[in-house]
Every structure is written in C-alpha cells, then in structure tokens.
Enzyme design. Structure first.
Site, PDB file in Angstrom:
ATOM      1  N   ARG A  37       1.012  -0.855   0.394  1.00 39.72           N
ATOM      2  CA  ARG A  37       0.117   0.313  -0.018  1.00 39.72           C
ATOM      3  C   ARG A  37       0.709   1.336   0.289  1.00 39.72           C
ATOM      4  O   ARG A  37       0.618   2.211  -0.758  1.00 39.72           O
ATOM      5  CB  ARG A  37      -0.801   0.382   1.096  1.00 39.72           C
ATOM      6  CG  ARG A  37      -2.078  -0.665   1.002  1.00 39.72           C
ATOM      7  CD  ARG A  37      -2.864  -0.887   2.017  1.00 39.72           C
ATOM      8  NE  ARG A  37      -4.346  -1.353   2.212  1.00 39.72           N
ATOM      9  CZ  ARG A  37      -4.707  -2.182   2.541  1.00 39.72           C
ATOM     10  NH1 ARG A  37      -4.984  -1.988   4.111  1.00 39.72           N
ATOM     11  NH2 ARG A  37      -6.641  -2.439   2.074  1.00 39.72           N
ATOM     12  N   LYS A 202     -19.283 -16.586   3.207  1.00 37.04           N
ATOM     13  CA  LYS A 202     -20.828 -16.723   3.644  1.00 37.04           C
ATOM     14  C   LYS A 202     -21.648 -15.696   2.065  1.00 37.04           C
ATOM     15  O   LYS A 202     -21.296 -14.403   1.684  1.00 37.04           O
ATOM     16  CB  LYS A 202     -21.384 -15.724   4.844  1.00 37.04           C
ATOM     17  CG  LYS A 202     -21.726 -16.406   5.889  1.00 37.04           C
ATOM     18  CD  LYS A 202     -21.393 -15.383   6.904  1.00 37.04           C
ATOM     19  CE  LYS A 202     -21.858 -16.357   8.479  1.00 37.04           C
ATOM     20  NZ  LYS A 202     -21.718 -15.017   9.302  1.00 37.04           N
ATOM     21  N   GLY A 355      -7.982  -7.420  -0.135  1.00 32.37           N
ATOM     22  CA  GLY A 355      -8.092  -8.565   1.357  1.00 32.37           C
ATOM     23  C   GLY A 355      -7.936  -9.688   0.953  1.00 32.37           C
ATOM     24  O   GLY A 355      -6.745  -9.874   0.483  1.00 32.37           O
ATOM     25  N   GLY A 378     -12.538  -3.609   0.429  1.00 34.83           N
ATOM     26  CA  GLY A 378     -14.370  -3.366   1.146  1.00 34.83           C
ATOM     27  C   GLY A 378     -13.975  -2.731   0.081  1.00 34.83           C
ATOM     28  O   GLY A 378     -15.872  -3.284  -0.721  1.00 34.83           O
TER      29      GLY A 378
HETATM   30  P1  AMP Z   1     -14.780 -13.577   2.940  1.00 33.76           P
HETATM   31  O1  AMP Z   1     -14.242 -12.520   4.296  1.00 33.76           O
HETATM   32  O2  AMP Z   1     -16.163 -13.394   3.118  1.00 33.76           O
HETATM   33  O3  AMP Z   1     -14.278 -13.194   1.705  1.00 33.76           O
HETATM   34  O4  AMP Z   1     -14.288 -14.517   3.219  1.00 33.76           O
HETATM   35  C1  AMP Z   1     -13.310 -15.033   3.602  1.00 33.76           C
HETATM   36  C2  AMP Z   1     -13.147 -16.230   4.983  1.00 33.76           C
HETATM   37  O5  AMP Z   1     -13.876 -17.361   4.123  1.00 33.76           O
HETATM   38  C3  AMP Z   1     -11.096 -16.555   5.200  1.00 33.76           C
HETATM   39  O6  AMP Z   1     -11.349 -16.447   6.048  1.00 33.76           O
HETATM   40  C4  AMP Z   1     -12.010 -18.605   5.306  1.00 33.76           C
HETATM   41  O7  AMP Z   1     -11.249 -18.699   6.440  1.00 33.76           O
HETATM   42  C5  AMP Z   1     -13.794 -17.909   5.023  1.00 33.76           C
HETATM   43  N1  AMP Z   1     -13.722 -20.145   4.615  1.00 33.76           N
HETATM   44  C6  AMP Z   1     -13.077 -19.691   3.734  1.00 33.76           C
HETATM   45  N2  AMP Z   1     -13.934 -21.193   2.583  1.00 33.76           N
HETATM   46  C7  AMP Z   1     -14.503 -21.605   4.033  1.00 33.76           C
HETATM   47  C8  AMP Z   1     -15.468 -22.320   4.935  1.00 33.76           C
HETATM   48  N3  AMP Z   1     -15.383 -24.032   3.967  1.00 33.76           N
HETATM   49  N4  AMP Z   1     -16.089 -23.206   6.138  1.00 33.76           N
HETATM   50  C9  AMP Z   1     -15.721 -21.301   6.686  1.00 33.76           C
HETATM   51  N5  AMP Z   1     -15.379 -21.025   6.362  1.00 33.76           N
HETATM   52  C10 AMP Z   1     -14.912 -20.387   4.845  1.00 33.76           C
END
Ligand code: AMP
Length: 397
Positions: A37, A202, A355, A378
C-alpha cells in the site's frame, strides 16, 4: 466513469494534501510485513515532487480507540518506510490538526513532505465531521485522493473534505484512477468469455456482488463456505458445513437467474471435510454427495480444481474474489493455492479483489503474474456490487 485526474490538475509549486491508504499489516514486533500500500502511493507522491509541490500526506491506521493518541497506532513506522523508499526526509507531525501541526503545514516548503499523524486519532474522522473536514482542507490548496482502500467510507478526509475544493483543485491520484478504471472496464467492457471466481465465507457478504455480476459474466465458479448454502438449496446434505438457511431462497434465485441469462454456474463437486474447525482436525476428501453428518467442508477437492481448470481454459478475463477454503489453515489451503496457480498461469486478464484474496495470491508467490491486484477489499467489493463510492463520487466529472 470519468474522474478528475491528477494529470489535469494545476499542481506546480502548490501545497497539496494527498489522502493515502497506509493501513499496512504489522507483525508483533512492529515491523511492516507488507508495504504494497505504501509503494502503491509512490507514483502520486513522486509526480507531486516533480511538480515541486509542498506535500501533506494523510492516512488512517488500525482502529485507535476513542480518538486518542497511542504509540502503537502512530504512523512513525510508515514515516520511516516512506523515508527509505523516497530517500528523503519525511516529517511526522505530532497530531492531525493541532496548532503545531498547522504551523508545520503552513511553513512547509516546495519539495518537502509532512505526514500527519493517524487520522483516526481525531474522533471526527470516521464521523465525516464537518469541522474536521474544514480543518483538514485548510492545510492545503489542492486535494488528491489516492486512498482507494478507504474510498467506500464517507469519512472526513475522504468525503467531507472534498466540499472545500472546486473541480480545478481536487482530483484522483494515480492509484485511485487505476483501480476505478480497471473495475470499470471489467464490469462494462470485459473481453469475453468473462469468468468470476467467487469464494469466501458467506453468501450474505457476496450476494449483491453476485447479482450485479450475473448479467455481466459468462461463467461463475463458486468456492469457500458460501458454496454450501447453494449446495443445500439443491438438496445436498452438507453436514456441519457453513450454511445460511435464511438465504436459501436467494441462493435458488441466483441459480435460476443464471439459467435465465445463460450464465454457466459452477459449484464444487468434491470437498475436503473435517470433523472440527481446527488445524489439527481429522480430514477426508469426499464427493459432495458423501458429506457425513457431523463433518464440515473446509476446502474444495481435487476434482473441483480440475473441473475449474477446464472451465477457465477458454476464458479471456477472470475476476477472483474470495478464497476457496479456510486458507489460513494449511490443511485447507490447497484448493485456494491451486486456483491461484491456475489463474496466474492463464493467458488472460486476471483481476484479484483486495483483502483475503490479495493476501493469498501474495502468500502463494504468484502476485507478479496477475494483471491487477486491488489494494481495497471492501472498496473493490462495493464496486462489484455496482455502488458509486462516497470518496469517488465528488471526484467525478
Ligand atoms: P470473506 O471475508 O467473505 O471473503 O471470507 C473469507 C473467509 O472465508 C476466510 O477467512 C476463510 O477462512 C473463510 N472460508 C473459506 N472457506 C470456508 C469454509 N468452507 N467454511 C468456513 N469458512 C470458510
């Protein structure tokens, strides 16, 4: 989208305020572990030096509590790294808009650099406080925003401050221009076929982005925890995998919309399952029809990696946002690592969201092989959702 550009700004021998994003990761010993950055801001800073500007740099760092100074959130390490990279003195102000800092800014000469202390030491920063915006604006004649990573936040140094400069005296810096132009081209004029790889934890976090991407892409490849809500919506037993039951209908609608639009929608066909969410868990590789009760899917499996490799073969543009599994634990990082190599080896335009995905690609060591890695997690997600960022809107022509 056309932005006011630093190139069109009359900068010669002006006092310029550059909002940067120096919110860099640090280890427990206070060392900067990734200065991407800071390096990303150098193009704009050097351009202003060439224009013989007096330069005031400002950034937030971490989340200091209650708007008070703390040594651990001070920007002194950033000042030191800037000094190393620019090979010139960088004065760190004692605070953000105190009397001494205002005097330092007022007396700043052409070719000198003053770095304000952490903007979030002022409680008004995150509240987009009008008084703080005015005080920050009063320090300089020209305002440049080069802080893509925080441009989705309506904060004083990003949003409120822009009210105090007319169109001739404010602009986007080179990093902000590059980020906005890349995502604009990606979403409005991609070279086809265009595939989006979407992972992460999610569905709720990515639903808006998926809906905005659907009419723009040819293929969507799903990974990560969010896959299990889609799989359950299709009637699979997913054991203890991460599922958002309340989003099952939305997941079905996304898949129906993909069918209507002729977008190919791919879900994992096999997964690495674990008996607990821990790095010492027992693991097995199974097809998604075979997830036993009590087990959870934490990574995509080998067959899915092979399937995704084939699906990406004829693709000309790839967007990747979100890991394929719990990549923080070695046992569940293989799927993400393999996808990183596949994307890096592609003869295509490859864009990585900020991220987690940016960290992952760096960790695997294929960052140099990607066409573009965003500096904002974000902020880039909000662009994918089709939003106009509050720090960008005031800089639009
Ligand atoms: P996000 O912030 O929504 O992009 O999610 C990133 C996070 O998703 C990371 O910290 C991963 O550990 C988590 N993640 C990826 N795959 C899975 C999974 N199968 N079950 C639970 N968490 C997950």
């Amino acid at each position: 989208m056309k932005l006011l550009s630093i190139k069109e700004c009359e900068l010669f021998q002006k006092k310029v305020f550059i909002r940067c994003d120096f919110n860099v990761p640090m280890d427990e010993f206070g060392n900067i572990t990734d200065d991407r950055r800071i390096r990303s801001a150098l193009a704009t800073i050097k351009y202003c030096l060439d224009q013989e500007c007096a330069i005031i740099l400002a950034s937030h760092f971490g989340r200091p509590k209650g708007g008070v100074f703390s040594q651990e959130d001070s920007l002194h390490h950033v000042a030191r790294r800037l000094h190393q990279l620019l090979k010139m003195d960088v004065t760190l102000a004692p605070d953000v808009v105190g009397d001494e800092t205002k005097a330092l800014a007022a007396n700043l000469k052409h070719g000198e650099i003053l770095l304000l202390e952490n903007l979030r030491f002022e409680i008004g920063e995150t509240k987009n406080d009008a008084a703080l915006s005015a005080q920050l604006a009063s320090l300089a004649e020209v305002y440049i925003n080069d802080a893509f990573g925080v441009s989705h936040r309506a904060h004083a140094s990003v949003a409120g401050i822009t009210d105090h400069f007319d169109a001739q005296h404010k602009a986007a810096g080179f990093l902000l221009l590059k980020e906005i132009e890349f995502f604009d081209t990606l979403l409005e004029r991609p070279t086809r076929p265009f595939a989006a790889i979407v992972g992460g934890s999610k569905v709720s976090g990515k639903l808006q982005a998926l809906l905005h991407l659907l009419p723009r892409v040819d293929k969507i490849l799903i990974g990560g925890g969010m896959a299990f809500t889609f799989l359950k919506a299709l009637g699979h037993d997913v054991g203890n995998s991460l599922v958002e039951d309340e989003l099952m209908e939305e997941a079905k609608e996304v898949m129906a919309e993909a069918r209507t639009l002729g977008v190919k929608f791919y879900l994992p066909v096999d997964v690495i399952i674990a008996d607990k969410f821990q790095s010492d868990a027992h693991t097995r590789a199974v097809s998604i029809q075979e997830i036993p009760d009590g087990w959870m899917g934490l990574d995509i499996g080998r067959a899915t990696v092979e399937l995704y490799r084939q699906v990406l073969e004829n693709v000309e543009t790839v967007l990747w946002n979100g890991p394929m599994g719990v990549f923080e634990m070695e046992k569940f990082a293989k799927g993400s690592n393999k996808i990183a190599h596949i994307v890096a080896d592609m003869d295509a335009t490859t864009v990585v969201g900020g991220g987690d995905t940016a960290d992952l690609v760096q960790r695997v060591g294929v960052d140099e092989d990607m066409s573009f890695i965003s500096t904002g997690g974000g902020a880039s997600l909000e662009l994918l959702e089709g939003k106009v960022l509050p720090g960008v809107k005031p800089l639009m022509k």
